[in-house]
Every structure is written in structure tokens, then in C-alpha cells.
Design a protein around this motif. Sequence first.
Motif, PDB file in Angstrom:
ATOM      1  N   GLY A  75       0.792  -1.125  -0.054  1.00 35.13           N
ATOM      2  CA  GLY A  75       0.044  -0.178   0.044  1.00 35.13           C
ATOM      3  C   GLY A  75       0.770   1.183  -0.068  1.00 35.13           C
ATOM      4  N   THR A  76       2.230   1.174  -0.617  1.00 41.18           N
ATOM      5  CA  THR A  76       2.815   2.321  -0.505  1.00 41.18           C
ATOM      6  C   THR A  76       3.500   2.395  -1.860  1.00 41.18           C
ATOM      7  OG1 THR A  76       4.531   3.739   0.653  1.00 41.18           O
ATOM      8  CG2 THR A  76       4.884   1.081   0.528  1.00 41.18           C
ATOM      9  N   LYS A  77       4.799   3.325  -1.857  1.00 46.01           N
ATOM     10  CA  LYS A  77       5.731   3.312  -2.993  1.00 46.01           C
ATOM     11  C   LYS A  77       6.893   3.769  -2.649  1.00 46.01           C
ATOM     12  CE  LYS A  77       4.466   7.829  -4.720  1.00 46.01           C
ATOM     13  NZ  LYS A  77       3.973   8.605  -5.925  1.00 46.01           N
ATOM     14  N   ALA A  78       7.671   3.003  -3.333  1.00 47.37           N
ATOM     15  CA  ALA A  78       9.233   2.834  -2.992  1.00 47.37           C
ATOM     16  C   ALA A  78      10.337   2.749  -4.411  1.00 47.37           C
ATOM     17  CB  ALA A  78       9.614   1.820  -1.975  1.00 47.37           C
ATOM     18  N   GLY A  79      11.438   2.576  -4.312  1.00 46.27           N
ATOM     19  CA  GLY A  79      12.527   2.260  -5.395  1.00 46.27           C
ATOM     20  C   GLY A  79      12.164   3.075  -6.385  1.00 46.27           C
ATOM     21  N   TRP A  80      12.385   2.505  -7.898  1.00 44.11           N
ATOM     22  CA  TRP A  80      12.154   3.083  -8.815  1.00 44.11           C
ATOM     23  C   TRP A  80      10.777   4.165  -8.978  1.00 44.11           C
ATOM     24  CZ3 TRP A  80      14.101  -1.486 -12.190  1.00 44.11           C
ATOM     25  CH2 TRP A  80      15.387  -1.668 -12.316  1.00 44.11           C
ATOM     26  N   GLY A  81       9.733   3.315  -8.460  1.00 42.37           N
ATOM     27  CA  GLY A  81       8.579   4.031  -8.559  1.00 42.37           C
ATOM     28  C   GLY A  81       8.282   5.190  -7.495  1.00 42.37           C
ATOM     29  N   PHE A  82       9.065   5.623  -6.584  1.00 43.07           N
ATOM     30  CA  PHE A  82       9.144   6.563  -5.442  1.00 43.07           C
ATOM     31  C   PHE A  82       8.461   7.970  -6.041  1.00 43.07           C
ATOM     32  CE2 PHE A  82      10.387   9.679  -2.344  1.00 43.07           C
ATOM     33  CZ  PHE A  82       9.823   9.086  -1.153  1.00 43.07           C
ATOM     34  N   GLY A  83       8.999   8.581  -7.171  1.00 39.72           N
ATOM     35  CA  GLY A  83       8.270   9.705  -7.904  1.00 39.72           C
ATOM     36  C   GLY A  83       8.548  10.800  -7.096  1.00 39.72           C
ATOM     37  N   ASN A  84       7.478  11.460  -6.809  1.00 42.90           N
ATOM     38  CA  ASN A  84       7.498  12.517  -5.797  1.00 42.90           C
ATOM     39  C   ASN A  84       7.095  12.005  -4.548  1.00 42.90           C
ATOM     40  OD1 ASN A  84       4.743  11.918  -5.532  1.00 42.90           O
ATOM     41  ND2 ASN A  84       3.853  13.827  -6.630  1.00 42.90           N
ATOM     42  N   GLY A  85       7.026  11.060  -4.222  1.00 40.34           N
ATOM     43  CA  GLY A  85       6.947  10.364  -2.780  1.00 40.34           C
ATOM     44  C   GLY A  85       5.437  10.498  -2.503  1.00 40.34           C
ATOM     45  N   LEU A  86       4.658  10.930  -2.950  1.00 37.95           N
ATOM     46  CA  LEU A  86       3.215  11.207  -2.440  1.00 37.95           C
ATOM     47  C   LEU A  86       2.383  10.051  -2.622  1.00 37.95           C
ATOM     48  CD1 LEU A  86       2.708  13.993  -0.545  1.00 37.95           C
ATOM     49  CD2 LEU A  86       4.557  13.935  -2.176  1.00 37.95           C
ATOM     50  N   VAL A  87       1.544   9.689  -1.684  1.00 40.38           N
ATOM     51  CA  VAL A  87       0.419   8.567  -1.889  1.00 40.38           C
ATOM     52  C   VAL A  87      -0.687   9.205  -1.205  1.00 40.38           C
ATOM     53  CG1 VAL A  87       1.914   6.466  -2.056  1.00 40.38           C
ATOM     54  CG2 VAL A  87       0.944   7.411   0.079  1.00 40.38           C
ATOM     55  N   GLU A  88      -2.076   8.520  -1.567  1.00 33.52           N
ATOM     56  CA  GLU A  88      -3.184   9.023  -0.980  1.00 33.52           C
ATOM     57  C   GLU A  88      -3.165   8.590   0.613  1.00 33.52           C
ATOM     58  OE1 GLU A  88      -5.767  10.238  -1.771  1.00 33.52           O
ATOM     59  OE2 GLU A  88      -5.847  10.314  -3.963  1.00 33.52           O
ATOM     60  N   GLY A  89      -3.347   9.841   1.229  1.00 35.90           N
ATOM     61  CA  GLY A  89      -3.466   9.586   2.940  1.00 35.90           C
ATOM     62  C   GLY A  89      -4.827   9.027   3.499  1.00 35.90           C
ATOM     63  N   GLU A  90      -4.906   8.720   4.548  1.00 37.96           N
ATOM     64  CA  GLU A  90      -6.151   8.566   5.138  1.00 37.96           C
ATOM     65  C   GLU A  90      -7.288   9.479   5.432  1.00 37.96           C
ATOM     66  OE1 GLU A  90      -5.433   6.592   8.747  1.00 37.96           O
ATOM     67  OE2 GLU A  90      -4.266   5.097   8.083  1.00 37.96           O
TER      68      GLU A  90
END
Length: 558
Positions: free
Chosen positions: A250-265
Amino acid sequence: MTTSNIPPFITGRRSFVGLSAAAFATVAMTACSSGSSDEPVDVSTQNVGAMEGFAADTQFTASEPFEVSMLWTDWPDVPVKDSWRIFERIKELTNVDITLTHLPFSDATEKRNLLISAGDAPTVIPLVYTGEDAPFVSSGAVVPMSDYIEHMPNFQKYVQEWGLTEMIDNIRQADGKAYMLPGLQEVSVPVFSLVLRKDVFEAVAGGIPDSWDELREALLAIKEQYPDSTPLADGFEGQSMLNFASHAFGTKAGWGFGNGLVEGEDGKLAYAPTTEGYKQLVEYFRSLVADGLLDKESFTASNDGSGAADVSEKFAQELCFAASGSSGTAIEFAQALDETVGAGKHDVGLVPPPTGPAGSNVEPRNFWHGFMLSSSITGSENFLATIQFLDWLYYNPDAREMLRWGVQDETYTKAEDGTIALMDGYSLDDFDINTGAGTDIKIDLGFSTFPAESTESRALKESYSTPASIQYIDDVLTTRTPRDPYPPAPLDEAELEQSSLMATPLKDAVDTATLQFIMGDRDIAEWDAFLGELEAAGLQKYVDLINGARDRFAETVG
């Protein structure tokens, strides 16, 4: 085909993810020097060479011959040859002569961006991924392609037929326009996943693991059977495995980190490393290291290819049985095992990314690389003809087949059921097709080079895939769920500079701490201290900036 060469005025290794944050900010500022009119081109007057009645799925042939200049990245192992058939064939079909400006692979992205910002780029700028147009919007250095989609019938057709309309809307920049057009994929599955020695997993672990927890149990069984092995490896500085694993957490990391932002609760964007899923991801890989199941060296080896080559050697010596890779990596591992274990005595293949705490999620459906147009083309009498030509080249099915396979009944045949086969004397060694047969359609003729990778139907993708790769596509499509696309938050010029300056120290801190925690060099009890370090580095200000851009964009597109 004619060519020119750009002198190597920048040195350094090309990052897998392209432009660094610092370079991104530099380009954003230097691109301000070129400027162009916001008025759209009058295609009714700039239509020399344009084709009357141009429509989807028809052959584009210019009514008058003209030239189109294009950037070309020179891969070290695939040097361009004047004798390449690909350019000759394009000219035969379209009446268009492509001229090349060469960029060395080692730092192609940086040189490309500097050429654009200086106003020296040729007309067609390929190998562009979504978001890479952002630094050039305010300066007018590239053409707002969304203004001219009405003249691109192939693009329109396949965006609609393949269900990509919402995704296309998400590539627009802060002003609501799209400045690059991507390669379209009828089906999208993760390119990188786990490559397994399937026969060993079946014999020792009782089957192919479906989840990360099942993988861990299987690795323990293999470790017991092969005590000298470290059964799991990455080979890409950990960036590959953390990327495809992150979605199941449910997160993102590595090559796919991008801007580092994901949907928060709370309905707002949150920084991925501050989420519980990111901590669970780190703890999982930390446990693999602690139990001797994950090759630590493969998480720190260079991603320039040497790390993957080392993993291939370990596969061959039966010191490793699972690793990050693509369908091409699986072929390399299998070829290496042929030399040591023997052909037919192993089964190597790509499997869907394992499921995890967040379910069967994989990366969002995505695009492949596309193109931008230098704004210099806006003064050309051939403007409309160039738009039509690129619509054919990038999105017409016959053009896509030609770019991949060459000339029907010259280099390949096509059966009534659509099956494609290379003719005698032709090979495509990259995909282990007729290897060593004589003329390699990539190396010797220029087909199946990077222009062929952009837009693909499922049938075209499967035409060069092994049965195992086709099975992988089926397995992912039937057992995994693509995450929703990440919400767009395009930044204006000033915000680009701000975000780059803030994102760099944050990402550096994340990369350092993530590796330390996984390797066991930092106590996991210090996780809260790590989060405090991010806050001290300006995390909240960065998150607020991106959330503000997201809210503004939502209002812009209504």
C-alpha cells in the motif's frame, strides 16, 4: 537519413529514473530564456505536405516530400548504421526523410534537456516519459500537443478503444494542457517482477508462492536444501524489488517513488515513508536479510547492469533462485543455466508480483515513453504534415508492426491468424528469436530499436514474447489489480524549483535510512527518530506544496 553529432559536454552515469532533482530545477530556470507565442498554429496555412482525408488505420503518405529532425539516443551495443533499412522503409511509405541528432546513452536525458532549454533541439524529441515535459511548459520550448489532438486520428482511436481517456487527462500540466504524448499500451503489466527458478520452487517448496509471506517460507526451504545459497537477489540497487513490492504494502518505493506522495487516510496526499505500509515493507525485507535469505550485495550493486550480470552468474551457479527481472532477464538467466545445469534441466520464468498486506495490488496501469515537439516546428510550413506523420508513426498499427518486425515478406511473414515469424536468414537475438540466423533485424537493420517500444497492442506485444512471457501477462491480468492512478499534482514554474530543492534532501534521507534499516545497520526502534529527521528536513512544507498543486489542478480541469 542524415546525422549530426552532439559533443559530449556533460559526463556522468545516466540515472534509471532520468533527470535528477537538481538538474530538474536548473532546466526549469534556464528554459525561461526561450519563449514562444501562446497562439495556436493555423494548420490551414501551415499544411504543406499534409495528406487529404488522413484517417485512423490508413497509410500516411505526405503529398510533398519533407524532412523531420529527431533526437536519437545511441545505445552502446546498437550503434546506428547508415545502411539501416528502417529509415529507408519509413521514407518509402511516407515520403518523409528522418534526420538524426545523436545523444550518447550515458547522459542522454541531461543533454536532451539542455538542448531543449537552449532552443537547439531537433523537431521530434522521443524517449520522453510522463512528467518530463514539466520544466519546459512556462518557456514555450515545447509544443502543447493537446491543442492538436484533433488532427491525430490514430491517437484518438486507441486512447478510446483501450480505455485510456482518464489516464490521458492526468498527464496535463498546471495550465491544463499536455506537452508530451505517451506511448499507449493496450495491456499494461509490471515490466519487472520476480524471476524464479520454478523447478526448484516446485520441488523444494511445493509450488510457486503467491504472497510475500509464502515467498519467505519458500526461501527458507530452499536455503535449507541449498545452504551455500542466498536464494533471493535484486541486482538493481534494491530499486527494482522495492518498487514492485511496495504496491502490495500500500505504498511506493524504489524506482516508482516519484514525488513520494500517496493517498493519505484523510483524503490528502501523504509522504509514503511516513505511512504504516512503508514501515511494513522495510521490516519485511529487513527480516529476509536477518535470516540470510536476501543477497545484501545485490541491494547495493550498481544499476548500470553489472549488478544484474552478477546475479545471472549466481543463478548459473545455483547460489540464487529468485531475483528481480523482466522477461529479458529471465531469458538471460535461462541461457546462463543452459551452460551449467544443461538445457532442458531447469524452468526459469517471471511470475506476478506477490500479494501482501494491501492485497493483490500492482502498479497503476501506465504509459510507455512517447514524444514532445520542439516549438521551432510552429513556424514550419510542414506543421500539419508533421503532426499527421507522428500520429502514424507512433499510433498506427501497421507502422508499429513495421518498427518492430521490418518489412512483411522481406524480413518476416504474417499468417492469417496474425502469427508473425522471422524469415530464414533473419534473427532478433535480444528476444532469442532465430538466434545466430544471420541478419539481426535490430543490430543490422534498425528495427526493434527504441521507437518500436512505445505503443503496442496486446497482439504485437505477444508477437515477440516467449510462451512464458505471455503466460505472465495472462497471470497478472487475471490475478492482480492495478492500483488507481496516482492523483495528478502538476507544478508551475516557481513550484518546480521549490519542490526540487525540498525533495532532494528528503529523498536522500529516505534512501539512506531505508537501506540502513533493511541491512540491519540501524535499529528499527529508531523509526520514529527517522520520521523526525524528515520533519526537520522540511517534510510538511513539501507535502503542503504538492497538496496545494493537486487541489488547484482539480479546480482547473473541473
